[in-house]
Design an enzyme around this catalytic site. Structure first.
Site, PDB file in Angstrom:
ATOM      1  N   GLU A 248       0.926  -1.215   0.069  1.00 49.48           N
ATOM      2  CA  GLU A 248       0.009  -0.120   0.010  1.00 49.48           C
ATOM      3  C   GLU A 248       1.105   1.211   0.042  1.00 49.48           C
ATOM      4  OE1 GLU A 248      -3.106  -0.216  -0.047  1.00 49.48           O
ATOM      5  OE2 GLU A 248      -3.756  -2.125   0.620  1.00 49.48           O
ATOM      6  N   CYS A 282      -1.852   9.780   2.290  1.00 46.75           N
ATOM      7  CA  CYS A 282      -1.499   9.099   1.203  1.00 46.75           C
ATOM      8  C   CYS A 282      -2.454   9.550   0.054  1.00 46.75           C
ATOM      9  CB  CYS A 282      -1.392   7.438   1.065  1.00 46.75           C
ATOM     10  SG  CYS A 282      -3.057   6.802   2.039  1.00 46.75           S
TER      11      CYS A 282
HETATM   12  P1  NAD Z   1       8.588   4.632   4.891  1.00 44.63           P
HETATM   13  O1  NAD Z   1       8.625   4.066   3.598  1.00 44.63           O
HETATM   14  O2  NAD Z   1       9.605   5.605   4.986  1.00 44.63           O
HETATM   15  O3  NAD Z   1       8.410   3.620   6.208  1.00 44.63           O
HETATM   16  C1  NAD Z   1       7.451   2.783   6.171  1.00 44.63           C
HETATM   17  C2  NAD Z   1       7.678   1.764   7.155  1.00 44.63           C
HETATM   18  O4  NAD Z   1       8.935   0.969   6.501  1.00 44.63           O
HETATM   19  C3  NAD Z   1       8.508   2.295   8.101  1.00 44.63           C
HETATM   20  O5  NAD Z   1       8.101   1.191   9.472  1.00 44.63           O
HETATM   21  C4  NAD Z   1       9.938   1.955   8.110  1.00 44.63           C
HETATM   22  O6  NAD Z   1      10.615   2.078   9.393  1.00 44.63           O
HETATM   23  C5  NAD Z   1      10.076   0.660   7.397  1.00 44.63           C
HETATM   24  N1  NAD Z   1      11.248   0.870   6.515  1.00 44.63           N
HETATM   25  C6  NAD Z   1      11.788   1.755   6.000  1.00 44.63           C
HETATM   26  N2  NAD Z   1      13.006   1.233   5.103  1.00 44.63           N
HETATM   27  C7  NAD Z   1      12.859  -0.141   5.398  1.00 44.63           C
HETATM   28  C8  NAD Z   1      13.654  -0.964   4.655  1.00 44.63           C
HETATM   29  N3  NAD Z   1      14.605  -1.022   3.726  1.00 44.63           N
HETATM   30  N4  NAD Z   1      13.207  -2.426   4.715  1.00 44.63           N
HETATM   31  C9  NAD Z   1      12.208  -2.718   5.700  1.00 44.63           C
HETATM   32  N5  NAD Z   1      11.404  -1.853   6.374  1.00 44.63           N
HETATM   33  C10 NAD Z   1      11.738  -0.428   6.176  1.00 44.63           C
HETATM   34  O7  NAD Z   1       7.039   5.520   4.880  1.00 44.63           O
HETATM   35  P2  NAD Z   1       6.634   6.566   5.951  1.00 44.63           P
HETATM   36  O8  NAD Z   1       7.365   7.791   5.667  1.00 44.63           O
HETATM   37  O9  NAD Z   1       6.632   6.212   7.216  1.00 44.63           O
HETATM   38  O10 NAD Z   1       5.115   6.898   5.579  1.00 44.63           O
HETATM   39  C11 NAD Z   1       4.847   7.736   4.457  1.00 44.63           C
HETATM   40  C12 NAD Z   1       4.404   6.962   3.224  1.00 44.63           C
HETATM   41  O11 NAD Z   1       3.487   6.081   3.478  1.00 44.63           O
HETATM   42  C13 NAD Z   1       4.003   7.990   2.109  1.00 44.63           C
HETATM   43  O12 NAD Z   1       4.475   7.793   1.036  1.00 44.63           O
HETATM   44  C14 NAD Z   1       2.487   7.742   2.047  1.00 44.63           C
HETATM   45  O13 NAD Z   1       1.644   7.867   0.904  1.00 44.63           O
HETATM   46  C15 NAD Z   1       2.621   6.236   2.341  1.00 44.63           C
HETATM   47  N6  NAD Z   1       1.165   5.708   2.784  1.00 44.63           N
HETATM   48  C16 NAD Z   1       0.432   5.129   2.066  1.00 44.63           C
HETATM   49  C17 NAD Z   1      -0.712   4.555   2.558  1.00 44.63           C
HETATM   50  C18 NAD Z   1      -1.724   3.746   1.492  1.00 44.63           C
HETATM   51  O14 NAD Z   1      -2.574   2.813   2.408  1.00 44.63           O
HETATM   52  N7  NAD Z   1      -1.326   3.639   0.336  1.00 44.63           N
HETATM   53  C19 NAD Z   1      -1.109   4.663   3.742  1.00 44.63           C
HETATM   54  C20 NAD Z   1      -0.566   5.495   4.705  1.00 44.63           C
HETATM   55  C21 NAD Z   1       0.733   5.987   4.245  1.00 44.63           C
END
Ligand code: NAD
Length: 482
Positions: A248, A282
């Site tokens: 997502e 998002c």
């Molecule tokens: P992010 O991708 O930075 O992090 C998300 C999660 O992944 C965190 O728990 C982070 O610690 C972990 N993570 C980061 N790098 C990783 C790796 N290499 N391996 C494994 N895990 C890793 O996202 P964020 O800044 O926390 O959230 C914002 C983003 O989320 C925006 O792009 C937003 O659009 C998206 N989002 C999407 C939805 C949806 O339903 N489509 C909902 C909410 C947020």
């Protein structure tokens, strides 16, 4: 309810992490520390996956109605603790109390919805004939890894665990280090609701423990919500070891305004769609496409409607927009606006330039940009802040082409008075959700997820729960003779 500092939740209890590394979590409204969380080590992930793998056969064998009953109890306990959870998420994520209260209510509804689906996950008999009995059964994946973002901490975790647990999986959660206190409290409450030890585990930390979790061979499915870049990285790890993955991801959602709509209502809704949650959703309306014949009138209404979005303490009842999550996130959005202005875009509403306090909260107020030249980064990158770009369009066909341009496809919205046009837009807009004369209308019964680069999964609805089971085909040959 205080932030749980320095602990993780493994095998049914809060524990001291093996890792000695700590991450300081800041209150985004004031910039001061809220507490510390362990940056989980490989050994912490190993403990959590071991506990989840041990609990998996028992939880899968628990009658579906009993699994549902645990989730229903948890929903009730969330409601009983609604104010505490809302307060904690507002402190941690900077979302306003109105938003976090609504998210606690939605989390409870999500648990109840999935509880109701648990005993309706049925296989089928397939009429092959010829002395064959063929059927399908649905089986859980076993251990599910859930990686969540910071921007809806409780709801994200309630949503993912409600689906996975209802379907008979056990779960290891690695929440975002930026806002994870409610996730730990949720896990404690789930235990009190009757969830067996090991069925839900939470290891805090950043990308490193997340990467270890995703790569663990005992994890049958990874469900990830976050940015496109991280999602693609995780998908390649899962693909490499043949694990199921649900993504997502981010969006850059277009909102179309046609001259035949109620412009006043559309402007009010568009301001909320763009600046609610400080644009850190998002599905924020990052692009507002306006029919040329009503462009000036609509922009004037939108600029006026945006004025009430001023950053403030999320815990004050009158605040309708909180801070951004980090100073770095605000810097990123500021850079995008600077770049747009440098390439020739005009600021037609909101506040620009803004004065940012070097210390204190990470506030940023709305910015409305127009005439943004194509090369500007703001046209191509997810903004994830209180900035929206206004574009005129000549007719419906060109509006659809513009809305569908680019790699994103999470959601799209349109305001129109034409019923036939509404039907056409529902078919033509390439997005996982299309809202007509409303925006961001989400429900536990309605599947949600992205098209194109915005994701490969659906959460919510029956589809959401079904995505946490595998179909097994059974064939038995029998003799028709005796
Ligand atoms: P992010 O991708 O930075 O992090 C998300 C999660 O992944 C965190 O728990 C982070 O610690 C972990 N993570 C980061 N790098 C990783 C790796 N290499 N391996 C494994 N895990 C890793 O996202 P964020 O800044 O926390 O959230 C914002 C983003 O989320 C925006 O792009 C937003 O659009 C998206 N989002 C999407 C939805 C949806 O339903 N489509 C909902 C909410 C947020």
């Amino acid at each position: 309810m205080h932030p749980i500092s320095d602990q993780i939740f493994v095998d049914g209890a809060l524990k001291t992490a093996r890792s000695s590394a700590r991450i300081t979590v800041l209150n985004p409204a004031f910039g001061h520390p809220l507490g510390q969380i362990p940056d989980g080590a490989a050994g912490d992930i190993d403990d959590a996956v071991t506990a989840a793998a041990r609990a998996a056969p028992h939880w899968a064998a628990t009658p579906a109605r009993e699994r549902g009953a645990v989730l229903t109890r948890l929903a009730g306990m969330l409601r009983d603790n609604s104010e505490s959870f809302a307060h904690l998420d507002s402190l941690d994520s900077g979302r306003t109390l109105a938003e976090t209260r609504a998210q606690v209510a939605r989390s409870a509804e999500q648990l109840e919805y999935c509880a109701g689906v648990a005993d309706k996950l049925e296989g089928r008999v397939v009429p092959l004939g010829g002395g064959l009995f063929a059927a399908t059964i649905l089986e859980p994946y076993g251990v599910v890894a859930a990686l969540t973002p910071w921007n809806a901490p409780l709801l994200q975790i309630a949503q993912k665990t409600a689906h996975a647990l209802a379907a008979g999986n056990t779960v290891v959660v690695k929440p975002s280090p930026l806002a994870c206190f409610s996730t730990l409290q949720y896990a404690v409450l789930a235990g009190e609701a009757g969830l067996p030890a090991g069925a839900l585990n939470v290891v805090t930390g950043g990308a490193q423990p997340g990467g270890v979790l995703v790569a663990d061979e005992r994890v049958g499915k990874v469900t990830f919500t976050g940015s496109i870049a991280t999602g693609r990285n995780i998908a390649s790890v899962c693909g490499g070891r043949g694990a199921a993955v649900a993504l997502e991801l981010g969006g850059k959602c277009p909102l179309l305004i046609f001259a035949d709509c109620d412009l006043r209502k559309a402007a009010q809704d568009a301001a909320s769609a763009a600046f609610g949650t400080t644009g850190q959703s998002c599905v924020s309306a990052a692009r507002i496409l306006i029919e040329a014949s009503c462009y000036d009138d609509f922009v004037a209404l939108l600029v006026a409607a945006s004025e009430r979005f001023i950053g403030g303490d999320p815990l004050q009842p009158a605040t309708i927009m909180g801070p951004m999550i980090t100073r770095a996130a605000r810097e990123h959005v500021k850079e995008l606006v600077d770049d747009a202005v440098d390439t020739g875009a005009q600021v037609v509403g909101g506040h620009w330039p803004q004065t940012f306090e070097p210390d204190g909260g990470f506030f940023m107020n709305p910015v409305l940009l127009a005439n943004v030249p194509d090369p500007a980064r703001v046209n191509h990158e997810e903004i994830f802040g209180p900035v929206t770009c206004l574009e005129p369009f000549a007719d419906e066909a060109s509006a659809i082409v513009a809305a569908n341009a680019g790699p994103y496809g999470l959601a799209a919205g349109a305001y129109t008075g034409g019923a036939a046009r509404a039907r056409r837009l529902q078919h033509e807009l390439r997005a996982g959700s299309v809202w007509i004369n409303c925006y961001k209308l989400l429900d536990p019964a309605l599947p949600f997820g992205g098209d194109k680069a915005s994701g490969i999964a659906r959460e919510c609805g029956i589809d959401g729960v079904l995505s946490f089971v595998k179909t097994k085909s059974l064939v038995e040959a029998f003799s028709l003779q005796n």
